[in-house]
Motif scaffolding. Structure first.
Motif, short mmCIF file in Angstrom:
data_model
loop_
_atom_site.label_atom_id
_atom_site.label_comp_id
_atom_site.label_asym_id
_atom_site.label_seq_id
_atom_site.Cartn_x
_atom_site.Cartn_y
_atom_site.Cartn_z
N ASP A 59 -4.54 0.92 7.59
CA ASP A 59 -4.07 2.15 6.95
C ASP A 59 -2.56 2.09 6.77
OD1 ASP A 59 -6.65 3.29 7.17
OD2 ASP A 59 -6.21 4.04 9.17
N SER A 64 -9.78 -2.75 9.75
CA SER A 64 -9.26 -2.05 8.58
C SER A 64 -7.77 -1.81 8.78
CB SER A 64 -10.00 -0.72 8.37
OG SER A 64 -9.78 0.14 9.46
N ASP A 69 4.61 4.36 2.71
CA ASP A 69 4.63 3.32 1.69
C ASP A 69 5.02 2.03 2.41
OD1 ASP A 69 4.08 5.27 -0.18
OD2 ASP A 69 6.07 5.26 -1.08
N GLY A 118 -1.11 6.61 2.85
CA GLY A 118 -2.45 7.17 2.76
C GLY A 118 -3.49 6.21 2.24
N GLU A 119 -3.07 5.10 1.61
CA GLU A 119 -4.03 4.10 1.14
C GLU A 119 -4.53 3.29 2.33
OE1 GLU A 119 -3.70 2.36 -3.20
OE2 GLU A 119 -1.87 1.96 -2.05
N LYS A 120 -5.69 2.66 2.15
CA LYS A 120 -6.23 1.84 3.23
C LYS A 120 -6.98 0.66 2.67
CE LYS A 120 -9.64 2.99 6.18
NZ LYS A 120 -10.39 3.81 7.09
N LEU A 121 -7.02 -0.40 3.44
CA LEU A 121 -7.92 -1.51 3.19
C LEU A 121 -9.14 -1.22 4.05
CD1 LEU A 121 -5.52 -4.59 3.37
CD2 LEU A 121 -6.44 -3.49 1.33
N SER A 122 -10.27 -0.97 3.41
CA SER A 122 -11.46 -0.57 4.16
C SER A 122 -11.93 -1.71 5.06
CB SER A 122 -12.56 -0.13 3.21
OG SER A 122 -12.90 -1.18 2.33
N LEU A 163 0.87 -1.18 0.00
CA LEU A 163 0.00 0.00 0.00
C LEU A 163 0.90 1.22 0.00
CD1 LEU A 163 -2.61 -0.88 2.80
CD2 LEU A 163 -3.02 -0.90 0.34
N THR A 164 0.50 2.26 -0.73
CA THR A 164 1.25 3.50 -0.67
C THR A 164 0.73 4.34 0.50
OG1 THR A 164 -0.23 4.54 -2.27
CG2 THR A 164 1.76 3.54 -3.14
#
Length: 69
Positions: A54, A52, A58, A6-10, A3-4
């Motif tokens: 976050d 979730s 990176d 700021g990306e998240k797995l909801s 994940l970069t």
């Protein structure tokens, strides 16, 4: 997985017993009203139920799941 920043797995359900091993970067796992910070080398147990993830930076991490039959 990667994940970069700021990306998240909801939010999603845990399909079985699972762990996250952080290989690079920093992540934050949320579940059951609590949160856990993970940095390089950390092994985090994923809580049962909704959770979730976050990416604080990176990140690369190994997700291991033992699916219950």
């Amino acid at each position: 997985m990667t994940l970069t920043a700021g990306e998240k797995l909801s939010e999603h359900e845990n399909p079985g017993e699972a762990t996250i091993q952080v290989l690079e970067g920093r992540v934050e796992l949320h579940g059951g009203g609590a949160s856990w910070n993970g940095s390089v080398g950390d092994l985090i147990t994923v809580p049962a139920g909704l959770h979730s993830l976050d990416a604080v930076e990176d990140s690369a991490f190994l997700l291991t799941v033992v699916k219950q039959l």
